[in-house]
Design a protein around this motif. Structure first.
Motif, short mmCIF file in Angstrom:
data_model
loop_
_atom_site.label_atom_id
_atom_site.label_comp_id
_atom_site.label_asym_id
_atom_site.label_seq_id
_atom_site.Cartn_x
_atom_site.Cartn_y
_atom_site.Cartn_z
N MET A 1 -4.70 14.35 -65.28
CA MET A 1 -6.17 14.76 -63.94
C MET A 1 -5.83 12.99 -64.00
O MET A 1 -5.94 13.09 -62.21
CB MET A 1 -7.19 14.79 -65.33
CG MET A 1 -7.27 15.94 -65.84
SD MET A 1 -7.15 17.28 -64.37
CE MET A 1 -8.24 18.91 -65.71
N ARG A 2 -6.34 12.04 -63.67
CA ARG A 2 -6.14 10.89 -63.28
C ARG A 2 -4.93 10.52 -62.29
O ARG A 2 -5.39 10.32 -61.16
CB ARG A 2 -6.57 9.45 -64.47
CG ARG A 2 -7.87 9.44 -65.21
CD ARG A 2 -7.86 8.40 -65.60
NE ARG A 2 -7.24 7.79 -66.87
CZ ARG A 2 -7.39 8.08 -68.64
NH1 ARG A 2 -8.13 8.60 -68.62
NH2 ARG A 2 -6.20 7.75 -69.16
N GLN A 3 -3.94 10.80 -62.59
CA GLN A 3 -2.50 10.83 -61.85
C GLN A 3 -3.10 11.54 -60.90
O GLN A 3 -2.54 11.45 -59.76
CB GLN A 3 -1.83 11.10 -62.81
CG GLN A 3 -0.49 10.00 -62.30
CD GLN A 3 -0.13 8.62 -61.87
OE1 GLN A 3 -0.89 8.10 -60.65
NE2 GLN A 3 0.35 7.97 -63.02
N ARG A 4 -3.42 12.47 -61.33
CA ARG A 4 -3.80 13.39 -59.86
C ARG A 4 -5.07 13.06 -58.77
O ARG A 4 -4.68 13.06 -57.60
CB ARG A 4 -4.01 14.82 -60.31
CG ARG A 4 -3.07 16.24 -60.56
CD ARG A 4 -3.73 17.25 -61.67
NE ARG A 4 -2.69 17.40 -62.38
CZ ARG A 4 -1.87 18.83 -62.25
NH1 ARG A 4 -1.99 19.22 -61.16
NH2 ARG A 4 -0.41 19.18 -63.10
N VAL A 5 -5.98 11.62 -59.45
CA VAL A 5 -6.28 11.79 -58.84
C VAL A 5 -6.26 10.76 -57.76
O VAL A 5 -6.32 10.63 -56.43
CB VAL A 5 -8.19 11.29 -59.73
CG1 VAL A 5 -8.86 10.87 -58.91
CG2 VAL A 5 -8.79 12.29 -60.16
N MET A 6 -5.54 9.92 -58.42
CA MET A 6 -5.02 8.74 -57.34
C MET A 6 -4.31 9.67 -56.56
O MET A 6 -3.63 9.18 -55.02
CB MET A 6 -4.02 8.11 -58.44
CG MET A 6 -4.67 7.08 -59.85
SD MET A 6 -5.61 6.10 -59.21
CE MET A 6 -4.43 4.79 -57.55
#
Length: 333
Positions: free
Chosen positions: A161-166
């Motif tokens: 999820m954090r990678q998608r946010v980035m």
């Protein structure tokens, strides 16, 4: 040939040390066509990430770009005033950094951080408009319940999820070029596949170019149209992805490919590259790979070999190329 969106010419990035200046990137020339993906691959410390930071003019001190040009649609990013370069970052060239947990601010919500990226380039946009666009950006990268995620903090999200946010932050202002530095590091294979599929879909939708930096040859084979193999700050080989994987022409590339298992081959043992990468303050005078290369001969130690044409759009920095890809590294003549 497809027109180049970004052209890197003779880029040299150095760091000042007690032993003088050390080159982390040494005379690299590459180009990224519009709407295509360039994969940059190599071991840790080969200069991949420093190359991307040089393009973005984010080299940490005491490092500096000492020579070369970085042309974005003909405009040299290295000569732009700082204010203009800040406008380029995010709007025209965006970057996904290696570790999202260290790139995201832990005390600000996901939504606030995405809106901040948008506000930097569109200061007149209202809060309600920015909020709607940030939620739309989260939905665009396939984050479920984007309205709820908008209010959450980085520690409340999984690594994927954090990678998608980035990615959402990087694409918030619809850049022409996305630099993805190890975008799937530390993710399990299922999430990795989802992130790669997402990047492909977004590239297809927007027509953006991608520089994909990784040490994972499987990721490069799946994503890249063209590949550059780096070793000790220089490009050892570059060309179309199909040519690099089917007919590698530099011993280092041969070693990298020989060290990974393949489903279409039966091998009892994998190949290994002997030795280690030389430190930047003690580089050999000739080919930097020569001390580890089973193909090396005396002339290899005389001078650094330049990149030269081996086949159509395929170049290698090796005086012994062309090399039969079927040769095992341990059986070099």
């Amino acid at each position: 040939m497809t027109e180049a969106l970004l052209s890197i010419e003779g880029l040299r990035t150095v760091f000042r040390s007690g032993m003088g200046e050390i080159a982390a990137v040494d005379g690299v020339s590459l180009s990224v066509p519009r709407g295509r993906t360039l994969g940059i691959v190599g071991e840790s410390g080969c200069g991949k990430s420093m190359l991307s930071l040089s393009v973005m003019r984010l080299v940490p001190p005491p490092g500096r770009v000492a020579a070369g040009r970085v042309l974005l649609e003909g405009r040299d990013l290295l000569t732009l005033p700082k204010a203009e370069m800040r406008d380029v970052r995010g709007r025209e060239v965006a970057m996904i950094f290696q570790e999202p947990m260290t790139s995201l601010n832990p005390v600000h919500s996901i939504g606030d951080q995405i809106m901040e990226a948008m506000r930097a380039h569109e200061p007149r946009a209202g809060a309600a408009e920015l909020r709607d666009r940030a939620i739309a950006a989260l939905a665009r990268v396939r984050i479920p319940a984007p309205e709820r995620r908008f209010t959450e903090y980085p520690h409340q999200l999984s690594g994927g999820m954090r990678q998608r946010v980035m990615i959402a932050m990087a694409l918030a202002c619809s850049p022409k070029l996305l630099i993805a530095d190890e975008p799937t590091t530390a993710l399990d294979v299922t999430v990795q596949a989802q992130i790669l599929d997402l990047l492909r879909e977004l590239q297809s939708e927007t027509g953006m170019s991608i520089i994909l930096i990784t040490h994972d040859l499987g990721v490069v084979a799946e994503m890249a149209d063209e590949v550059a193999v780096m070793y000790a700050g220089r490009v050892a080989e570059r060309g179309p992805a199909r040519a690099i994987f089917e007919d590698p022409q530099h011993p280092y590339t041969l070693g990298l490919l020989g060290s990974i298992p393949r489903l279409d081959e039966e091998r009892e043992t994998l190949l290994a590259i002997e030795g280690s990468v030389p430190p930047p303050f003690a580089l050999p005078p000739g080919c930097r790979f020569a001390p580890r290369c089973p193909f090396a001969i005396s002339p290899c130690n005389a001078a650094p070999p330049p990149l030269r044409d081996i086949a159509d759009a395929h170049e290698a920095a090796c005086i012994r190329a062309p090399i039969e890809a079927s040769l095992a590294l341990g059986n070099a003549a």
